[in-house]
Motif scaffolding. Structure first.
Motif, mmCIF file in Angstrom:
data_model
loop_
_atom_site.group_PDB
_atom_site.id
_atom_site.type_symbol
_atom_site.label_atom_id
_atom_site.label_comp_id
_atom_site.label_asym_id
_atom_site.label_seq_id
_atom_site.Cartn_x
_atom_site.Cartn_y
_atom_site.Cartn_z
ATOM 1 N N LYS A 14 0.937 -1.120 0.077
ATOM 2 C CA LYS A 14 -0.017 0.122 0.096
ATOM 3 C C LYS A 14 1.031 1.258 -0.007
ATOM 4 O O LYS A 14 0.514 2.150 -0.628
ATOM 5 N N PHE A 15 2.014 1.055 0.689
ATOM 6 C CA PHE A 15 2.701 2.286 0.879
ATOM 7 C C PHE A 15 3.366 2.495 -0.266
ATOM 8 O O PHE A 15 3.812 3.679 -0.672
ATOM 9 N N TYR A 16 3.927 1.605 -1.136
ATOM 10 C CA TYR A 16 4.629 1.784 -2.250
ATOM 11 C C TYR A 16 3.662 2.456 -3.400
ATOM 12 O O TYR A 16 4.230 3.010 -4.136
ATOM 13 N N GLN A 17 2.250 2.479 -3.274
ATOM 14 C CA GLN A 17 1.604 3.256 -4.255
ATOM 15 C C GLN A 17 1.876 4.786 -3.784
ATOM 16 O O GLN A 17 1.778 5.668 -4.753
ATOM 17 N N PHE A 18 2.330 5.276 -2.646
ATOM 18 C CA PHE A 18 2.575 6.464 -2.313
ATOM 19 C C PHE A 18 3.622 7.054 -2.966
ATOM 20 O O PHE A 18 3.876 7.778 -3.924
ATOM 21 N N GLY A 19 4.984 6.234 -2.992
ATOM 22 C CA GLY A 19 6.121 6.277 -3.629
ATOM 23 C C GLY A 19 6.044 6.226 -5.026
ATOM 24 O O GLY A 19 6.503 6.949 -5.917
ATOM 25 N N TRP A 20 5.110 5.219 -5.382
ATOM 26 C CA TRP A 20 4.858 5.136 -6.944
ATOM 27 C C TRP A 20 4.386 6.465 -7.486
ATOM 28 O O TRP A 20 4.758 7.057 -8.653
ATOM 29 N N ALA A 21 3.685 7.228 -6.859
ATOM 30 C CA ALA A 21 2.911 8.433 -7.291
ATOM 31 C C ALA A 21 3.909 9.663 -7.117
ATOM 32 O O ALA A 21 3.845 10.305 -7.942
ATOM 33 N N PHE A 22 4.553 9.614 -5.920
ATOM 34 C CA PHE A 22 5.463 10.998 -5.731
ATOM 35 C C PHE A 22 6.679 10.803 -5.735
ATOM 36 O O PHE A 22 7.265 11.663 -5.418
ATOM 37 N N ARG A 23 7.315 9.668 -6.307
ATOM 38 C CA ARG A 23 8.742 9.643 -6.101
ATOM 39 C C ARG A 23 9.481 10.627 -6.981
ATOM 40 O O ARG A 23 10.531 10.776 -6.886
ATOM 41 N N ASP A 24 9.030 11.086 -7.984
ATOM 42 C CA ASP A 24 9.740 11.991 -8.894
ATOM 43 C C ASP A 24 9.613 13.247 -8.206
ATOM 44 O O ASP A 24 10.677 14.238 -8.591
ATOM 45 N N VAL A 25 8.879 13.759 -7.287
ATOM 46 C CA VAL A 25 8.967 15.051 -6.639
ATOM 47 C C VAL A 25 9.901 14.575 -5.555
ATOM 48 O O VAL A 25 10.782 15.584 -5.348
ATOM 49 N N MET A 26 9.907 13.616 -4.877
ATOM 50 C CA MET A 26 10.739 13.422 -3.766
ATOM 51 C C MET A 26 12.266 13.226 -4.052
ATOM 52 O O MET A 26 13.083 13.447 -3.317
ATOM 53 N N ARG A 27 12.443 12.734 -5.050
ATOM 54 C CA ARG A 27 13.906 12.224 -5.434
ATOM 55 C C ARG A 27 14.807 13.750 -5.566
ATOM 56 O O ARG A 27 16.055 13.577 -5.154
ATOM 57 N N ASP A 28 14.234 14.891 -5.729
ATOM 58 C CA ASP A 28 14.960 16.017 -5.834
ATOM 59 C C ASP A 28 14.806 17.110 -4.904
ATOM 60 O O ASP A 28 15.383 18.076 -4.932
ATOM 61 N N CYS A 29 13.896 16.657 -3.704
ATOM 62 C CA CYS A 29 13.876 17.722 -2.617
ATOM 63 C C CYS A 29 13.576 16.873 -1.625
ATOM 64 O O CYS A 29 13.093 16.017 -1.438
ATOM 65 N N PRO A 30 13.686 17.570 -0.357
ATOM 66 C CA PRO A 30 13.650 16.906 1.135
ATOM 67 C C PRO A 30 12.212 16.736 1.175
ATOM 68 O O PRO A 30 11.443 17.566 1.010
ATOM 69 N N THR A 31 12.071 15.686 2.044
ATOM 70 C CA THR A 31 10.672 15.136 2.305
ATOM 71 C C THR A 31 10.576 14.900 3.896
ATOM 72 O O THR A 31 11.408 14.408 4.359
ATOM 73 N N LEU A 32 9.372 15.366 4.377
ATOM 74 C CA LEU A 32 9.095 14.909 5.764
ATOM 75 C C LEU A 32 8.112 14.162 5.651
ATOM 76 O O LEU A 32 6.950 14.562 4.660
ATOM 77 N N CYS A 33 7.753 13.316 6.294
ATOM 78 C CA CYS A 33 6.598 12.352 6.162
ATOM 79 C C CYS A 33 6.173 11.788 7.464
ATOM 80 O O CYS A 33 7.180 10.896 8.030
ATOM 81 N N LEU A 34 5.017 12.055 7.930
ATOM 82 C CA LEU A 34 4.462 11.671 9.296
ATOM 83 C C LEU A 34 3.451 10.460 8.982
ATOM 84 O O LEU A 34 2.747 10.647 8.457
ATOM 85 N N PRO A 35 3.817 9.448 9.920
ATOM 86 C CA PRO A 35 2.705 8.597 9.887
ATOM 87 C C PRO A 35 1.498 8.830 10.678
ATOM 88 O O PRO A 35 1.517 9.574 11.672
ATOM 89 N N ASP A 36 0.361 8.520 10.028
ATOM 90 C CA ASP A 36 -1.005 8.872 11.001
ATOM 91 C C ASP A 36 -1.746 7.384 11.211
ATOM 92 O O ASP A 36 -1.061 6.576 11.047
ATOM 93 N N ASP A 37 -3.122 7.827 11.476
ATOM 94 C CA ASP A 37 -3.850 6.583 11.810
ATOM 95 C C ASP A 37 -3.919 5.569 10.657
ATOM 96 O O ASP A 37 -3.807 4.447 11.179
ATOM 97 N N HIS A 38 -4.492 5.949 9.717
ATOM 98 C CA HIS A 38 -4.618 4.776 8.371
ATOM 99 C C HIS A 38 -3.298 4.267 8.359
ATOM 100 O O HIS A 38 -3.145 3.053 7.785
ATOM 101 N N ASP A 39 -2.162 5.115 8.364
ATOM 102 C CA ASP A 39 -0.980 4.262 8.038
ATOM 103 C C ASP A 39 -0.552 3.024 8.950
ATOM 104 O O ASP A 39 0.181 2.133 8.584
ATOM 105 N N VAL A 40 -1.261 2.980 10.245
ATOM 106 C CA VAL A 40 -0.977 1.883 10.865
ATOM 107 C C VAL A 40 -2.527 0.996 11.090
ATOM 108 O O VAL A 40 -2.649 0.393 11.870
ATOM 109 N N PHE A 41 -3.194 1.190 9.976
ATOM 110 C CA PHE A 41 -4.451 0.458 9.815
ATOM 111 C C PHE A 41 -5.450 0.592 10.845
ATOM 112 O O PHE A 41 -6.248 -0.033 11.531
#
Ligand SMILES: [Fe+2]
Length: 787
Positions: free
Chosen positions: A427-454
């Motif tokens: 499921k998380f791979y879908q996030f990277g699949w969508a946004f990876r070209d943004v994240m490759r060239d800029c710093p990223t902060l990424c907080l886990p929330d409720d749905h991230d832990v089901f």
């Protein structure tokens, strides 16, 4: 001259079994003309769960590479493998496919298995197509060959054993004639064949292998039980040597996803002897014991590549993290990650992922994209991805819900931890699949929330184990963590491993990791806060509704919910923030990054008329520690940037009086699922001092919990109805936030962008009503200018 496949040449290809399914790595090319990579990836792949960068498996956790083939481990329906590199774009030009199949298990009736072609979403975009369980079937079922609506005999003796399945498509007018044949693996003898003509366009899209054609694509326990009761069968297959050829295919090897899936990094002025610290995480698919377990990092300095060593992949999260102190923050530095994929034949294929560690923005404003909540009905969120890329942010912030439990279908696996982690990862791979070209060239902060832990909601109670899961299977109203601690920690690792070091890494209960801390970048100090990890459970108080976390009656006295001893941020984070608020080394502006807003700025939830007086999931509750957090942060004059709500709001908190504290920018969801509205005027909530712009639902309010909040702007959604996912996401108030920090002028300029727009064309309608807004630093301690 390239030749399209004719019926004759297709048969010839079948006859000699020389289908070559590969091409160069240089973009689109004809499969038939450019053999480069070996056709059969699995024959060389070590045993493991992850099928390789050429494929997307549904769901990943139900598949494995075993002894050179891809095996389905589930009898469930619609288990499939999509080719990521081959899509049918010109059906009339002809194609062939072949695969070797072995039935591993059959229970009850045989729903069948084989190819599925013409698999496409309403976008016909290859990633979105991967989650569509429709198309034309060409395979075997119940001892018969099946091709679309047709079926025909299959020589019985070999049906359960291993056989070759071959499919060709040859144009005839506006139609394509499909021919399906099965052959005995050992002898090559034909076991039967079928032909069927279809409109050429019906073949557009992805091609897939399916184990169990059944339509069932649910983990809904009741439905599953019902299906089993009526005796619906299950079958699972092994596939090997999948080949694709013909000019009908567009072959794009750049669409491979992995072994290195993507990377995220941060850069921060530690203000310690370590100086500027660059941290970077590389994610790979889950590897096997015979695969390489390390990723290498190389950087380009003075035009030459230099190795910075290797990092070991975490065997749960499949993240390799690098920490590089004394980083030169003054120049942009290209980086290259290398994973050397070992093969069974002893060869090695290096896989690279490249990007740039940007120079610290200095002498100019810092520009940050703020994103939250990506519900995968709108995957891969291309309008948002494109718009964020167009804005060229210096920093990308994802405030939570990088996944939902529904991501990619097939439900969730709660336990044990191993399978739960695999279920989470894909499921998380879908996030990277969508946004990876943004994240490759800029710093990223990424907080886990409720749905991230089901969990539907989370009140973490410092890491306590949820004890009420049986009564609350969605984990929506109970305190603690539903998932095994090992799974929660894997979630944390995938999200925050690349963050600056936590302020105090001492884990919480159950050894659940903590990640609160700070980043100093571009003249701005960011406090990274987990606003639900320590939060008290709603079970500690008594509300009036059927749910422990919802106050439903307008008459209910929410003051009774503010009982002594309740926790919002917790002692450790409060102590950190007290110190942080006074520490101005290396920066002139501050912002607090957390999951949600410290006010109840939604009056309606779930449906347009779904009034709720109070939602204990918001940071409005518990009131006393909410007020204390805001008071602690007042000297920081920090802007609070958050998400979670699926409803963008711009509000100023009040504690002793209205408008005496910091501003909050709750950003729009990337793709809003569960809808919320802030419509206080519609329910007669009193307000004072409506802003000069005069928009409805704005002004000074007491929220449902009695907290003081001045709402300056809100982006209420429509009820989403459009069939196209992107139109629907737009209706539902999706988009993203953008913050321009000016450390010289001491201002924050806030943009709240809609989904289907171009933020660079300057149209006022690009933003939700009330934005853009510029706030001065001192307004965050109540020295107000906006009116
Ligand atoms: Fe969400």
């Amino acid at each position: 001259m390239k030749k399209s496949i004719t019926r004759r040449s297709a048969l010839k290809l079948f006859a000699t079994a020389t289908v070559v399914g590969a091409a160069s790595r240089t973009g689109t090319a004809s499969a038939a003309t450019q053999p480069a990579r070996p056709a059969d990836v699995w024959s060389r792949t070590h045993n493991r769960v992850w099928l390789g960068g050429e494929y997307w498996a549904n769901p990943m956790e139900d598949w494995q590479v075993a002894d050179g083939g891809a095996e389905c481990r589930s009898l469930g329906g619609n288990r499939s493998i999509h080719s990521l590199t081959h899509q049918i774009t010109h059906p009339a030009k002809g194609f062939t496919m072949s695969v070797r199949m072995t039935r591993l298990e059959l229970r009850g009736q045989d729903p069948g298995a084989g190819f599925r072609v013409g698999v496409r979403s309403e976008l016909n975009e290859y990633r979105s197509n991967c989650f569509v369980a429709r198309g034309l079937h060409a395979g075997v079922a119940d001892g018969q060959l099946v091709l679309g609506p047709k079926s025909g005999p299959l020589a019985a003796a070999t049906a359960p054993g291993s056989f070759e399945l071959l499919l060709s498509g040859v144009a005839r007018g506006s139609e394509v004639t499909l021919t399906l044949e099965a052959r005995a693996t050992a002898t090559g003898a034909s076991l039967g064949n079928l032909s069927h003509a279809v409109p050429a366009d019906s073949l557009l899209g992805n091609v897939a292998l399916v184990s169990n054609y059944a339509a069932e694509q649910t983990q809904n326990a009741a439905k599953k039980k019902a299906a089993q009761k009526v005796g619906q069968g299950g079958v699972r297959y092994r596939f090997a040597d999948w080949k694709m050829a013909g000019e009908a295919f567009a072959v794009r090897h750049t669409q491979r996803f992995g072994p290195i899936l993507w990377a995220m990094y941060s850069l921060s002025d530690s203000r310690t002897p370590d100086g500027w610290v660059m941290k970077l995480s590389a994610l790979t698919g889950p590897m096997g014991p015979n695969d390489s377990q390390v990723v290498e990092l190389h950087v380009q300095r003075d035009g030459a590549w230099q190795s910075l060593g290797e990092a070991k992949l975490d065997p749960d999260a499949w993240v390799a993290t690098f920490r590089v102190p004394r980083w030169n923050e003054k120049t942009a530095t290209p980086y290259k990650l290398v994973y050397r994929e070992k093969h069974r034949d002893g060869t090695v294929t290096p896989d690279e992922w490249t990007g740039t560690i940007q120079a610290n923005p200095a002498g100019r404003p810092l520009r940050m994209a703020a994103l939250t909540c990506q519900n995968d009905y709108a995957f891969p969120y291309e309008p948002v991805v494109r718009n964020v890329a167009r804005m060229r942010p210096d920093l990308a912030f994802f405030s939570g819900d990088q996944i939902y439990e529904s991501h990619g279908g097939f439900g969730i696996v709660r336990e044990p931890a191993g399978p739960a982690i695999l279920n989470y990862l894909r499921k998380f791979y879908q996030f990277g699949w969508a946004f990876r070209d943004v994240m490759r060239d800029c710093p990223t902060l990424c907080l886990p929330d409720d749905h991230d832990v089901f969990q539907g909601n989370i009140w973490g109670e410092g890491g306590a184990k949820m004890t009420n899961l049986a009564a609350d299977p969605g984990a929506s109203s109970s305190g603690g963590y539903a998932e095994p601690a090992r799974m929660v920690n894997a979630v944390h690792r995938t999200n925050v491993s690349h963050h600056p070091d936590p302020y105090d890494p001492t884990p919480g209960l159950q050894d659940i990791s903590v990640y609160f801390g700070e980043m100093v970048y571009g003249g701005v100090g960011f406090a990274i806060v987990a606003d639900r990890q320590w939060k008290s459970s709603p079970e500690r108080v008594k509300v009036d509704g059927p749910r422990a976390d919802h106050v439903v009656s307008p008459q209910f006295d929410t003051g009774t919910l503010d009982v002594p001893g309740l926790i919002l941020l917790g002692e450790r984070q409060e102590a950190f923030l007290k110190k942080w608020a006074q520490d101005w080394r290396g920066h002139a502006l501050k912002a607090v990054l957390s999951q949600t807003v410290f006010a109840a700025v939604a009056t309606h939830h779930g449906g347009y008329d779904g009034y709720l007086k109070g939602d204990l999931d918001s940071g409005a509750w518990p009131q006393t520690p909410r007020n204390r957090a805001i008071e602690i942060l007042r000297p920081a004059m920090a802007l609070h940037i958050n998400g979670d709500q699926h409803l963008t709001t711009l509000a100023q908190y009040g504690v002793g009086r209205q408008r005496d504290s910091m501003w909050s920018f709750c950003t729009p969801a990337i793709a809003a699922g569960y809808p919320r509205w802030w419509r206080p005027d519609d329910v007669g909530m009193p307000h004072a001092k409506r802003p000069r712009h005069g928009r409805p639902h704005t002004g000074e309010y007491l929220d449902g919990f009695g907290n003081k909040v001045y709402v300056y702007a809100v982006g209420n959604p429509e009820v989403g109805k459009a069939p196209n996912r992107y139109d629907r996401a737009h209706e539902k108030g999706s988009g993203f936030g953008f913050i321009t920090f000016d450390p010289v002028k001491k201002t924050y300029t806030l943009d709240s962008y809609r989904f289907l727009i171009d933020p660079t064309d300057g149209k006022a309608s690009n933003q939700f009503p009330g934005w853009p807004v510029t706030i001065h630093q001192a307004e965050n301690r109540g020295e107000n200018r906006l009116d």
